[in-house]
Design an enzyme around this catalytic site. Structure first.
Site, PDB file in Angstrom:
ATOM      1  N   TYR A   1       0.825  -1.207   0.000  1.00 54.21           N
ATOM      2  CA  TYR A   1       0.000   0.000   0.000  1.00 54.21           C
ATOM      3  C   TYR A   1       0.853   1.248   0.000  1.00 54.21           C
ATOM      4  O   TYR A   1       2.064   1.193   0.235  1.00 54.21           O
ATOM      5  CB  TYR A   1      -0.962  -0.003   1.195  1.00 54.21           C
ATOM      6  CG  TYR A   1      -0.327   0.312   2.538  1.00 54.21           C
ATOM      7  CD1 TYR A   1       0.496  -0.602   3.176  1.00 54.21           C
ATOM      8  CD2 TYR A   1      -0.558   1.534   3.172  1.00 54.21           C
ATOM      9  CE1 TYR A   1       1.081  -0.307   4.406  1.00 54.21           C
ATOM     10  CE2 TYR A   1       0.011   1.833   4.401  1.00 54.21           C
ATOM     11  CZ  TYR A   1       0.828   0.918   5.019  1.00 54.21           C
ATOM     12  OH  TYR A   1       1.411   1.212   6.223  1.00 54.21           O
TER      13      TYR A   1
ATOM     14  N   ARG B   1       8.173   3.986  -4.647  1.00 50.11           N
ATOM     15  CA  ARG B   1       8.252   3.043  -3.519  1.00 50.11           C
ATOM     16  C   ARG B   1       7.263   1.891  -3.708  1.00 50.11           C
ATOM     17  O   ARG B   1       7.562   0.737  -3.373  1.00 50.11           O
ATOM     18  CB  ARG B   1       7.991   3.762  -2.196  1.00 50.11           C
ATOM     19  CG  ARG B   1       8.231   2.849  -0.992  1.00 50.11           C
ATOM     20  CD  ARG B   1       8.176   3.595   0.331  1.00 50.11           C
ATOM     21  NE  ARG B   1       6.850   4.146   0.569  1.00 50.11           N
ATOM     22  CZ  ARG B   1       6.559   4.970   1.574  1.00 50.11           C
ATOM     23  NH1 ARG B   1       7.508   5.354   2.422  1.00 50.11           N
ATOM     24  NH2 ARG B   1       5.321   5.424   1.730  1.00 50.11           N
TER      25      ARG B   1
ATOM     26  N   ARG C   1      -7.341 -20.634  -1.657  1.00 54.65           N
ATOM     27  CA  ARG C   1      -6.308 -20.489  -0.629  1.00 54.65           C
ATOM     28  C   ARG C   1      -5.199 -21.529  -0.792  1.00 54.65           C
ATOM     29  O   ARG C   1      -5.442 -22.725  -0.771  1.00 54.65           O
ATOM     30  CB  ARG C   1      -6.927 -20.610   0.770  1.00 54.65           C
ATOM     31  CG  ARG C   1      -5.904 -20.314   1.866  1.00 54.65           C
ATOM     32  CD  ARG C   1      -6.510 -20.347   3.256  1.00 54.65           C
ATOM     33  NE  ARG C   1      -5.491 -19.988   4.246  1.00 54.65           N
ATOM     34  CZ  ARG C   1      -4.613 -20.850   4.752  1.00 54.65           C
ATOM     35  NH1 ARG C   1      -4.649 -22.117   4.394  1.00 54.65           N
ATOM     36  NH2 ARG C   1      -3.699 -20.448   5.620  1.00 54.65           N
TER      37      ARG C   1
ATOM     38  N   LYS D   1       6.461  -2.037   2.064  1.00 53.18           N
ATOM     39  CA  LYS D   1       5.259  -1.458   2.676  1.00 53.18           C
ATOM     40  C   LYS D   1       4.080  -2.407   2.486  1.00 53.18           C
ATOM     41  O   LYS D   1       3.207  -2.184   1.647  1.00 53.18           O
ATOM     42  CB  LYS D   1       4.983  -0.071   2.065  1.00 53.18           C
ATOM     43  CG  LYS D   1       4.085   0.806   2.936  1.00 53.18           C
ATOM     44  CD  LYS D   1       4.193   2.254   2.521  1.00 53.18           C
ATOM     45  CE  LYS D   1       3.197   3.154   3.237  1.00 53.18           C
ATOM     46  NZ  LYS D   1       3.311   3.192   4.692  1.00 53.18           N
TER      47      LYS D   1
ATOM     48  N   GLU E   1      11.950   2.598  14.319  1.00 54.43           N
ATOM     49  CA  GLU E   1      11.050   3.653  13.852  1.00 54.43           C
ATOM     50  C   GLU E   1       9.801   3.656  14.713  1.00 54.43           C
ATOM     51  O   GLU E   1       9.675   2.867  15.654  1.00 54.43           O
ATOM     52  CB  GLU E   1      10.726   3.464  12.362  1.00 54.43           C
ATOM     53  CG  GLU E   1      10.149   2.118  12.016  1.00 54.43           C
ATOM     54  CD  GLU E   1       9.945   1.903  10.513  1.00 54.43           C
ATOM     55  OE1 GLU E   1       9.884   2.868   9.743  1.00 54.43           O
ATOM     56  OE2 GLU E   1       9.828   0.727  10.124  1.00 54.43           O
TER      57      GLU E   1
HETATM   58  N1  PDD Z   1       2.826   5.070   7.418  1.00 55.51           N
HETATM   59  N2  PDD Z   1       7.565   3.871   8.870  1.00 55.51           N
HETATM   60  C1  PDD Z   1       6.426   3.162   8.925  1.00 55.51           C
HETATM   61  C2  PDD Z   1       6.434   1.842   9.620  1.00 55.51           C
HETATM   62  C3  PDD Z   1       5.250   3.663   8.326  1.00 55.51           C
HETATM   63  O1  PDD Z   1       4.122   2.934   8.372  1.00 55.51           O
HETATM   64  C4  PDD Z   1       5.286   4.930   7.688  1.00 55.51           C
HETATM   65  C5  PDD Z   1       4.086   5.511   6.999  1.00 55.51           C
HETATM   66  C6  PDD Z   1       6.489   5.637   7.675  1.00 55.51           C
HETATM   67  C7  PDD Z   1       6.623   6.995   7.022  1.00 55.51           C
HETATM   68  O2  PDD Z   1       6.584   6.900   5.627  1.00 55.51           O
HETATM   69  P1  PDD Z   1       6.060   8.127   4.742  1.00 55.51           P
HETATM   70  O3  PDD Z   1       6.856   9.317   5.158  1.00 55.51           O
HETATM   71  O4  PDD Z   1       6.360   7.714   3.359  1.00 55.51           O
HETATM   72  O5  PDD Z   1       4.595   8.312   5.040  1.00 55.51           O
HETATM   73  C8  PDD Z   1       7.606   5.070   8.269  1.00 55.51           C
HETATM   74  C9  PDD Z   1       1.655   5.513   6.706  1.00 55.51           C
HETATM   75  C10 PDD Z   1       1.442   6.995   6.773  1.00 55.51           C
HETATM   76  C11 PDD Z   1       0.456   4.721   7.185  1.00 55.51           C
HETATM   77  O6  PDD Z   1       0.609   3.511   7.304  1.00 55.51           O
HETATM   78  O7  PDD Z   1      -0.617   5.288   7.396  1.00 55.51           O
END
Ligand code: PDD
Length: 284
Positions: free
Chosen positions: A32, A51, A99, A147, A179
């Protein structure tokens, strides 16, 4: 009513349907992106799409929608839902198949879903008062650079943080902060250096992170991309997190210990301001 996009159609959200056999539902086999909308325009759209392509590639997931088409869908949803400020969520899964741990045939059509969230992002009470964070073991899988939609642990960590009266969780691996639950994490040392973990499979390469580090450079701040400990964070002058949904968001305590003066810091405020200025100017 909100209109969403599902596999080629724009539909009222109550009419949108995805199969129970979708691999996103059964295996979290999906990726996503969340793109910020300011003044009805998209922030860092091409970075998010780059990304997305990287995440898809790492999972060997075929996907054929062109970036131009994805841009058109994002804009159509912003228009239909009258989003001046908020987010566009995009999810791509490996599609629908009986599945099976084996991936389905490469010709299986993806499931592609997009929706908008209207949200006040710039005027955020949390950014004004600063976040309280608590640390938890980083129990996520070892490919946090992809992601994917398998967000259960970050969601649990956030709930546990809330149960302790905090706003968010910062995750810790081998004594070092990786993070936030859904953001990148930073400290500013007492000599004014901005420190954030270096890119690896341990963290998501934040699109906001990249932009904010450029802002730090423009403000003549020293930047170090390296792991930092919980103890170093407790002794920092400032701390903050970055994400598409939180922009640059101050952190004022960690594990109940105040950071610096226990108030949002001035370097954090400058970074937030410059980031917003730049992104308002470059949004498409
Ligand atoms: N989350 N690290 C993690 C684990 C994240 O889920 C996100 C973003 C970031 C920051 O990435 P970016 O600057 O590209 O938004 C770092 C999004 C906002 C979410 O899951 O809603």
């Amino acid at each position: 009513m909100r209109h969403v996009y599902v596999n080629g159609d724009y539909l009222p959200e109550t009419e949108a349907r995805v199969s129970i056999f979708d691999r996103g539902f059964l295996f979290a086999d999906g990726v996503y992106e969340v793109t910020l909308v300011l003044d009805g325009r998209l922030v860092d759209f091409s970075g998010h799409m780059a990304r997305l392509r990287r995440s898809l590639g790492e999972l060997d997931m075929p996907f054929s929608l062109a970036e131009e088409k994805l841009l058109e869908i994002h804009r159509e949803l912003i228009e239909r839902n009258q989003i001046s400020e908020g987010l566009v969520y995009l999810q791509v899964t490996r599609g629908v198949a009986d599945r099976d741990f084996n991936f389905p045939l490469k010709s299986t059509p993806n499931t592609v879903v997009l929706f908008t969230q209207k949200k006040s992002i710039v005027d955020s009470p949390l950014a004004a008062r600063g976040q309280h964070v608590v640390t938890f073991d980083d129990l996520r899988w070892r490919r946090c650079d992809i992601k994917t939609v398998q967000l259960l642990y970050p969601s649990m960590a956030k709930m546990q943080a809330k149960a302790q009266g905090a706003d968010d969780a910062w995750l810790v691996k081998d004594g070092f902060i990786t993070e936030g639950s859904s953001s990148n994490a930073y400290i500013v040392t007492t000599d004014g250096t901005v420190v954030t973990r270096d890119l690896s499979t341990d963290i998501l390469q934040g699109i906001t992170r990249e932009a904010v580090l450029l802002c730090a450079g423009s403000l003549q701040l020293r930047v170090e991309e390296r792991p930092f400990t919980v103890e170093e964070s407790e002794n920092a002058a400032e701390a903050f997190s970055t994400s598409a949904s939180g922009l640059v968001s101050p952190v004022v305590s960690i594990n109940d210990k105040p950071i610096g003066a226990g108030k949002p810091g001035s370097i954090t405020a400058h970074l937030r301001q410059l980031y917003l200025e730049r992104k308002r100017a470059s949004a498409i």
